[in-house]
Design an enzyme around this catalytic site. Structure first.
Site, PDB file in Angstrom:
ATOM      1  N   ASP A  51       6.899 -18.417  58.736  1.00 39.75           N
ATOM      2  CA  ASP A  51       6.091 -18.434  60.189  1.00 39.75           C
ATOM      3  C   ASP A  51       5.388 -19.779  60.285  1.00 39.75           C
ATOM      4  O   ASP A  51       5.052 -20.527  61.489  1.00 39.75           O
ATOM      5  CB  ASP A  51       5.388 -17.086  60.111  1.00 39.75           C
ATOM      6  CG  ASP A  51       5.888 -16.062  59.816  1.00 39.75           C
ATOM      7  OD1 ASP A  51       6.792 -15.494  60.525  1.00 39.75           O
ATOM      8  OD2 ASP A  51       5.705 -15.436  58.605  1.00 39.75           O
ATOM      9  N   HIS A  98       3.515 -10.712  58.652  1.00 36.48           N
ATOM     10  CA  HIS A  98       4.739 -11.299  58.844  1.00 36.48           C
ATOM     11  C   HIS A  98       5.776 -10.142  59.653  1.00 36.48           C
ATOM     12  O   HIS A  98       6.473  -9.496  59.240  1.00 36.48           O
ATOM     13  CB  HIS A  98       5.494 -11.589  57.497  1.00 36.48           C
ATOM     14  CG  HIS A  98       7.093 -11.980  58.179  1.00 36.48           C
ATOM     15  ND1 HIS A  98       7.216 -13.144  58.490  1.00 36.48           N
ATOM     16  CD2 HIS A  98       7.967 -11.440  57.813  1.00 36.48           C
ATOM     17  CE1 HIS A  98       8.581 -13.263  58.432  1.00 36.48           C
ATOM     18  NE2 HIS A  98       8.989 -12.010  58.185  1.00 36.48           N
TER      19      HIS A  98
HETATM   20  P1  NAX Z   1      20.410  -9.775  51.933  1.00 32.14           P
HETATM   21  O1  NAX Z   1      20.677  -8.330  52.350  1.00 32.14           O
HETATM   22  O2  NAX Z   1      21.382 -10.790  51.974  1.00 32.14           O
HETATM   23  O3  NAX Z   1      20.077  -9.782  50.121  1.00 32.14           O
HETATM   24  C1  NAX Z   1      19.149  -8.652  49.789  1.00 32.14           C
HETATM   25  C2  NAX Z   1      19.725  -8.374  48.372  1.00 32.14           C
HETATM   26  O4  NAX Z   1      18.652  -7.599  47.806  1.00 32.14           O
HETATM   27  C3  NAX Z   1      20.949  -7.539  48.261  1.00 32.14           C
HETATM   28  O5  NAX Z   1      21.951  -8.313  47.643  1.00 32.14           O
HETATM   29  C4  NAX Z   1      20.660  -6.237  47.569  1.00 32.14           C
HETATM   30  O6  NAX Z   1      21.562  -5.845  47.008  1.00 32.14           O
HETATM   31  C5  NAX Z   1      19.429  -6.537  46.855  1.00 32.14           C
HETATM   32  N1  NAX Z   1      18.573  -5.460  46.568  1.00 32.14           N
HETATM   33  C6  NAX Z   1      18.358  -4.408  47.392  1.00 32.14           C
HETATM   34  N2  NAX Z   1      17.414  -3.782  46.794  1.00 32.14           N
HETATM   35  C7  NAX Z   1      17.239  -4.256  45.555  1.00 32.14           C
HETATM   36  C8  NAX Z   1      16.253  -3.853  44.564  1.00 32.14           C
HETATM   37  N3  NAX Z   1      15.659  -2.724  44.567  1.00 32.14           N
HETATM   38  N4  NAX Z   1      16.065  -4.574  43.498  1.00 32.14           N
HETATM   39  C9  NAX Z   1      16.853  -5.973  43.649  1.00 32.14           C
HETATM   40  N5  NAX Z   1      17.751  -6.320  44.458  1.00 32.14           N
HETATM   41  C10 NAX Z   1      17.790  -5.511  45.456  1.00 32.14           C
HETATM   42  O7  NAX Z   1      19.087 -10.053  52.620  1.00 32.14           O
HETATM   43  P2  NAX Z   1      18.319 -11.643  52.703  1.00 32.14           P
HETATM   44  O8  NAX Z   1      18.879 -12.176  53.957  1.00 32.14           O
HETATM   45  O9  NAX Z   1      18.540 -12.229  51.489  1.00 32.14           O
HETATM   46  O10 NAX Z   1      16.801 -11.141  52.811  1.00 32.14           O
HETATM   47  C11 NAX Z   1      16.104 -10.537  51.845  1.00 32.14           C
HETATM   48  C12 NAX Z   1      14.643  -9.721  52.511  1.00 32.14           C
HETATM   49  O11 NAX Z   1      14.093 -10.846  52.864  1.00 32.14           O
HETATM   50  C13 NAX Z   1      15.114  -9.046  53.635  1.00 32.14           C
HETATM   51  O12 NAX Z   1      13.849  -7.878  53.231  1.00 32.14           O
HETATM   52  C14 NAX Z   1      14.747  -9.877  54.862  1.00 32.14           C
HETATM   53  O13 NAX Z   1      14.035  -9.006  55.959  1.00 32.14           O
HETATM   54  C15 NAX Z   1      13.469 -10.776  54.519  1.00 32.14           C
HETATM   55  N6  NAX Z   1      13.073 -11.741  54.930  1.00 32.14           N
HETATM   56  C16 NAX Z   1      11.638 -12.017  54.942  1.00 32.14           C
HETATM   57  C17 NAX Z   1      11.096 -13.159  55.524  1.00 32.14           C
HETATM   58  C18 NAX Z   1       9.840 -13.732  55.352  1.00 32.14           C
HETATM   59  O14 NAX Z   1       9.277 -14.628  56.138  1.00 32.14           O
HETATM   60  N7  NAX Z   1       8.766 -12.759  54.755  1.00 32.14           N
HETATM   61  C19 NAX Z   1      12.082 -14.088  56.219  1.00 32.14           C
HETATM   62  C20 NAX Z   1      13.572 -13.959  55.993  1.00 32.14           C
HETATM   63  C21 NAX Z   1      14.046 -12.557  55.761  1.00 32.14           C
HETATM   64  O15 NAX Z   1      14.178 -12.247  56.780  1.00 32.14           O
END
Ligand code: NAX
Length: 324
Positions: free
Chosen positions: A159, A187
């Site tokens: 952000d 966020h």
């Molecule tokens: P993806 O869905 O591509 O990848 C997430 C991965 O996490 C998947 O491979 C899944 O199997 C794994 N996962 C789920 N539960 C788990 C657990 N208990 N232990 C270990 N692994 C686990 O998502 P991606 O685009 O990589 O985004 C990840 C997260 O970042 C999401 O929650 C998203 O909303 C968040 N974001 C946060 C941002 C921020 O500024 N704070 C910005 C970017 C993003 O939107």
């Protein structure tokens, strides 16, 4: 050669990690002279995909990578970790209410908080990226009573970086000309990117842009940037999120003179009482962050800061029973 540091990444087969792990491995986070051991966590059904990522990491022949651990056990992933980047989270499924999402993630982050408490280095620095990042960070810290709550942070740097670029482009300057950007709060779409203290090439930002643009264009553009990326790309921010995570950890570990925004435990500064992870302006020195104090807050800012605080208190109330 320095001793290697252990870096845990969760959600390691996901799209953010597909950029993050490789950039960390190449030395972008801790420097080109710092060897690393990557400890990658995924859920069991994603282990095949994670093994593919490990094959690619190996195929890069990164000089700094000493070892790679791939596991579906948080206790293994966080063992002796010096840095933990908690990226994996449960996405919102069809028909899922906000409360269900908070609870599903609370279950994940309470387990990971306990595992960090029991197995990580006593000096571990934790960054939560997975959404809802601030409240997930709160849950993890509440489940890690032997670690200091200040070792847990939530990612606001994307952000912050977005806000800097929007302002630089409007002022027709370079992003490096922008100083003292502050993004307050959560966020989420209630975050408050604040230009009151910001300067561009030494000139106060609010002398360079009109109030109408600030309130009705800049603030909503930064707040809604994630949605705009999804609309354009058909997928959520990934490389930019990874880059922000690297900026956050690098500055925390190695220091910076720049004011940056970090989601950290509220401590009463600026009237935000403890109990939530709130984004403040900080500077980082000697491996510690410190809140920038003494900024003047006008009525407009106070209203925006309060609105995003209120949202964080509501999120907390929804998971209060899981706070350990
Ligand atoms: P993806 O869905 O591509 O990848 C997430 C991965 O996490 C998947 O491979 C899944 O199997 C794994 N996962 C789920 N539960 C788990 C657990 N208990 N232990 C270990 N692994 C686990 O998502 P991606 O685009 O990589 O985004 C990840 C997260 O970042 C999401 O929650 C998203 O909303 C968040 N974001 C946060 C941002 C921020 O500024 N704070 C910005 C970017 C993003 O939107």
């Amino acid at each position: 050669m320095k001793d290697p540091v252990r870096i845990a990444i969760t959600g390691a087969a996901g799209q953010i990690s597909y950029s993050l792990a490789f950039r960390i491995a190449s030395g972008d986070m801790l420097g080109k002279d710092q060897p690393v051991i990557l400890q990658l966590l995924e859920i069991t059904p994603a282990m095949d995909a994670l093994n593919g990522v490990v094959m690619e990491l190996n195929d890069c022949a990164f000089p700094l990578v000493q070892d790679i651990v791939a596991t579906d056990d948080a206790n293994v992933a966080f063992k002796d970790a010096d840095f933990a980047l908690l990226v994996g989270a449960r996405p919102r499924g069809p028909g899922m209410e906000r409360k269900d999402l908070l609870e599903a993630n609370a279950a994940i982050f309470s387990v990971q908080g306990k595992a960090l408490n029991d197995h990580a280095s006593r000096d571990v620095r934790v960054l939560v990226v997975g959404n809802p990042a601030n409240t997930n960070a709160l849950i993890a810290s509440c489940n890690a009573p032997d670690l200091d709550a200040g070792q847990f942070t939530a990612m606001m740097r994307l952000d912050h970086n977005r806000a800097k670029t929007q302002l630089a482009q409007k002022a027709d300057k370079h992003v490096t000309d922008v100083e003292s950007m502050v993004v307050w709060g959560n966020h989420s779409a209630t975050q408050y990117p604040d230009l009151a203290h910001c300067k561009v090439a030494g000139t106060p930002a609010l002398e360079l842009v009109d109030r109408e643009w600030y309130e009705n264009d800049f603030i909503p553009t930064v707040q809604q940037r994630g949605a705009a990326i999804i609309k354009a790309r058909g997928a959520s921010s990934a490389a930019s999120a990874a880059s922000a995570a690297i900026d956050h950890m690098r500055d925390w570990a190695l220091g910076t003179d720049e004011v940056v925004s970090m989601g950290i435990p509220a401590d009463g500064s600026y009237g935000v009482e403890p109990g939530i992870m709130y984004s403040y302006p900080v500077v980082c020195k000697n491996g510690q962050y410190e809140i920038v104090q003494g900024l003047s807050i006008d009525e407009f800012s106070r209203g925006r800061m309060q609105a995003t605080e209120n949202e964080l208190r509501e999120e907390r109330a929804a998971v209060e029973h899981l706070l350990g």
